[in-house]
Write a protein that holds these residues in place. Sequence first.
Motif, PDB file in Angstrom:
ATOM      1  N   THR A 119     -33.128 -33.685 -14.820  1.00  0.00           N
ATOM      2  CA  THR A 119     -33.490 -33.512 -13.473  1.00  0.00           C
ATOM      3  C   THR A 119     -32.038 -33.898 -12.785  1.00  0.00           C
ATOM      4  O   THR A 119     -31.700 -32.900 -11.350  1.00  0.00           O
ATOM      5  CB  THR A 119     -33.634 -34.844 -12.649  1.00  0.00           C
ATOM      6  N   ILE A 120     -30.858 -34.219 -13.074  1.00  0.00           N
ATOM      7  CA  ILE A 120     -29.857 -34.281 -11.803  1.00  0.00           C
ATOM      8  C   ILE A 120     -29.180 -32.505 -11.798  1.00  0.00           C
ATOM      9  O   ILE A 120     -28.896 -32.581 -11.223  1.00  0.00           O
ATOM     10  CB  ILE A 120     -28.797 -35.211 -12.525  1.00  0.00           C
ATOM     11  N   CYS A 121     -29.075 -32.547 -13.224  1.00  0.00           N
ATOM     12  CA  CYS A 121     -28.313 -30.394 -12.987  1.00  0.00           C
ATOM     13  C   CYS A 121     -29.585 -30.020 -12.364  1.00  0.00           C
ATOM     14  O   CYS A 121     -28.912 -29.063 -11.988  1.00  0.00           O
ATOM     15  CB  CYS A 121     -28.680 -29.909 -14.817  1.00  0.00           C
ATOM     16  N   GLU A 122     -30.931 -29.694 -12.354  1.00  0.00           N
ATOM     17  CA  GLU A 122     -31.655 -28.711 -11.641  1.00  0.00           C
ATOM     18  C   GLU A 122     -31.511 -29.766  -9.516  1.00  0.00           C
ATOM     19  O   GLU A 122     -31.476 -28.552  -9.002  1.00  0.00           O
ATOM     20  CB  GLU A 122     -33.077 -29.113 -11.847  1.00  0.00           C
ATOM     21  N   GLN A 123     -31.114 -30.343  -9.572  1.00  0.00           N
ATOM     22  CA  GLN A 123     -31.156 -30.963  -8.004  1.00  0.00           C
ATOM     23  C   GLN A 123     -29.770 -30.498  -7.862  1.00  0.00           C
ATOM     24  O   GLN A 123     -29.391 -29.942  -6.655  1.00  0.00           O
ATOM     25  CB  GLN A 123     -30.981 -32.679  -8.498  1.00  0.00           C
ATOM     26  N   LEU A 124     -28.177 -30.412  -9.181  1.00  0.00           N
ATOM     27  CA  LEU A 124     -27.007 -29.891  -8.680  1.00  0.00           C
ATOM     28  C   LEU A 124     -27.486 -28.192  -8.113  1.00  0.00           C
ATOM     29  O   LEU A 124     -26.456 -27.657  -6.919  1.00  0.00           O
ATOM     30  CB  LEU A 124     -26.421 -30.412  -9.821  1.00  0.00           C
ATOM     31  N   HIS A 125     -27.558 -27.594  -9.023  1.00  0.00           N
ATOM     32  CA  HIS A 125     -28.698 -25.939  -9.003  1.00  0.00           C
ATOM     33  C   HIS A 125     -29.354 -26.067  -6.981  1.00  0.00           C
ATOM     34  O   HIS A 125     -28.329 -25.320  -6.785  1.00  0.00           O
ATOM     35  CB  HIS A 125     -29.074 -25.829  -9.818  1.00  0.00           C
ATOM     36  N   ILE A 142     -28.277 -37.545 -26.519  1.00  0.00           N
ATOM     37  CA  ILE A 142     -28.301 -36.640 -25.281  1.00  0.00           C
ATOM     38  C   ILE A 142     -30.018 -35.867 -25.675  1.00  0.00           C
ATOM     39  O   ILE A 142     -30.767 -35.549 -25.364  1.00  0.00           O
ATOM     40  CB  ILE A 142     -27.648 -35.213 -26.203  1.00  0.00           C
ATOM     41  N   GLY A 143     -30.680 -37.247 -26.451  1.00  0.00           N
ATOM     42  CA  GLY A 143     -31.952 -37.416 -26.020  1.00  0.00           C
ATOM     43  C   GLY A 143     -33.078 -37.639 -27.436  1.00  0.00           C
ATOM     44  O   GLY A 143     -31.603 -38.605 -27.777  1.00  0.00           O
ATOM     45  N   GLU A 144     -34.132 -38.397 -27.250  1.00  0.00           N
ATOM     46  CA  GLU A 144     -34.668 -39.070 -28.079  1.00  0.00           C
ATOM     47  C   GLU A 144     -35.468 -38.834 -29.649  1.00  0.00           C
ATOM     48  O   GLU A 144     -35.425 -39.267 -30.222  1.00  0.00           O
ATOM     49  CB  GLU A 144     -35.808 -40.226 -27.745  1.00  0.00           C
ATOM     50  N   SER A 145     -35.305 -37.002 -29.791  1.00  0.00           N
ATOM     51  CA  SER A 145     -35.260 -36.939 -31.110  1.00  0.00           C
ATOM     52  C   SER A 145     -34.738 -35.319 -30.682  1.00  0.00           C
ATOM     53  O   SER A 145     -34.549 -34.492 -29.623  1.00  0.00           O
ATOM     54  CB  SER A 145     -37.685 -36.639 -30.960  1.00  0.00           C
ATOM     55  N   LEU A 146     -35.539 -34.357 -31.469  1.00  0.00           N
ATOM     56  CA  LEU A 146     -35.043 -33.079 -31.866  1.00  0.00           C
ATOM     57  C   LEU A 146     -35.777 -32.024 -30.967  1.00  0.00           C
ATOM     58  O   LEU A 146     -35.202 -31.210 -30.056  1.00  0.00           O
ATOM     59  CB  LEU A 146     -35.313 -32.426 -32.696  1.00  0.00           C
ATOM     60  N   ALA A 147     -36.737 -32.340 -30.284  1.00  0.00           N
ATOM     61  CA  ALA A 147     -37.457 -31.780 -28.640  1.00  0.00           C
ATOM     62  C   ALA A 147     -36.822 -32.137 -27.677  1.00  0.00           C
ATOM     63  O   ALA A 147     -36.334 -30.482 -26.745  1.00  0.00           O
ATOM     64  CB  ALA A 147     -38.766 -31.862 -29.409  1.00  0.00           C
ATOM     65  N   SER A 149     -33.811 -33.665 -26.916  1.00  0.00           N
ATOM     66  CA  SER A 149     -32.351 -33.223 -26.610  1.00  0.00           C
ATOM     67  C   SER A 149     -32.603 -31.898 -27.085  1.00  0.00           C
ATOM     68  O   SER A 149     -31.955 -31.050 -26.395  1.00  0.00           O
ATOM     69  CB  SER A 149     -31.119 -33.360 -28.837  1.00  0.00           C
ATOM     70  N   SER A 150     -33.000 -30.428 -27.218  1.00  0.00           N
ATOM     71  CA  SER A 150     -33.712 -29.185 -27.286  1.00  0.00           C
ATOM     72  C   SER A 150     -34.162 -29.324 -25.699  1.00  0.00           C
ATOM     73  O   SER A 150     -33.366 -28.295 -25.491  1.00  0.00           O
ATOM     74  CB  SER A 150     -35.011 -28.985 -28.138  1.00  0.00           C
ATOM     75  N   THR A 155     -32.401 -26.795 -21.032  1.00  0.00           N
ATOM     76  CA  THR A 155     -31.726 -26.670 -19.097  1.00  0.00           C
ATOM     77  C   THR A 155     -30.090 -26.459 -18.587  1.00  0.00           C
ATOM     78  O   THR A 155     -30.199 -25.793 -17.848  1.00  0.00           O
ATOM     79  CB  THR A 155     -32.439 -28.390 -18.322  1.00  0.00           C
ATOM     80  N   LEU A 156     -29.953 -26.946 -19.523  1.00  0.00           N
ATOM     81  CA  LEU A 156     -28.437 -26.888 -19.599  1.00  0.00           C
ATOM     82  C   LEU A 156     -27.739 -25.618 -19.899  1.00  0.00           C
ATOM     83  O   LEU A 156     -27.067 -25.043 -18.221  1.00  0.00           O
ATOM     84  CB  LEU A 156     -27.820 -27.662 -20.089  1.00  0.00           C
ATOM     85  N   ALA A 157     -28.246 -25.139 -20.350  1.00  0.00           N
ATOM     86  CA  ALA A 157     -27.472 -23.932 -20.850  1.00  0.00           C
ATOM     87  C   ALA A 157     -27.817 -22.488 -19.401  1.00  0.00           C
ATOM     88  O   ALA A 157     -27.885 -22.229 -19.239  1.00  0.00           O
ATOM     89  CB  ALA A 157     -28.713 -23.011 -22.181  1.00  0.00           C
ATOM     90  N   ARG A 158     -29.325 -23.656 -19.004  1.00  0.00           N
ATOM     91  CA  ARG A 158     -29.281 -22.305 -17.588  1.00  0.00           C
ATOM     92  C   ARG A 158     -28.471 -22.334 -16.918  1.00  0.00           C
ATOM     93  O   ARG A 158     -28.452 -21.200 -15.289  1.00  0.00           O
ATOM     94  CB  ARG A 158     -31.220 -22.979 -16.826  1.00  0.00           C
TER      95      ARG A 158
END
Length: 160
Positions: A119-125, A142-147, A149-150, A155-158
């Motif tokens: 959410t924060i990254c999308e809003q920053l963009h 960075i997440g609660e599971s592999l899914a 965190s992936s 999202t961050l990679a965008r």
Amino acid sequence: MTSVDLIIFGATGDLSARKLFPALYQLDSAELLQPDFRIAAVGRQAQSVNDFRHDLREKMTGYMRESIDDNVWQRFIARLDYLASDFAEPNAFLTLREWLDDSRVSLFYLATPPSLFSTICEQLHGDGCLSGPCRIVLEKPIGESLATSSQVNETLARFF
């Protein structure tokens, strides 16, 4: 040398008061921060920058082993602004956008729950805060599971 701005999301939280701000204060005390280094503390609570600084000092005093030097504190808080923002609201970071300077490197530090990272990254963009040189630091986990965190990683990679 490149000028840097540190933007801390979750600035009113326990992690920030217990670890981040004391570490930054100690770096300033040792004169290891650039003279023009700036910090934007972003939190959800509506309060003035002076109220934030006062509350932060009280919290840090309880967490730090050594006492806070008044001269160092004055230099440190001169670097520190506070911006209130509800991370999930549309146009949440327009005030931050005004604060940012595209000629400086923006280092976004997310000391928030992982559920807010995307959410924060999308809003920053969306609010144009990523137009200059920028980096991001995430507080783990960075997440609660592999899914999950992936998903955060994708999202961050965008944006970064």
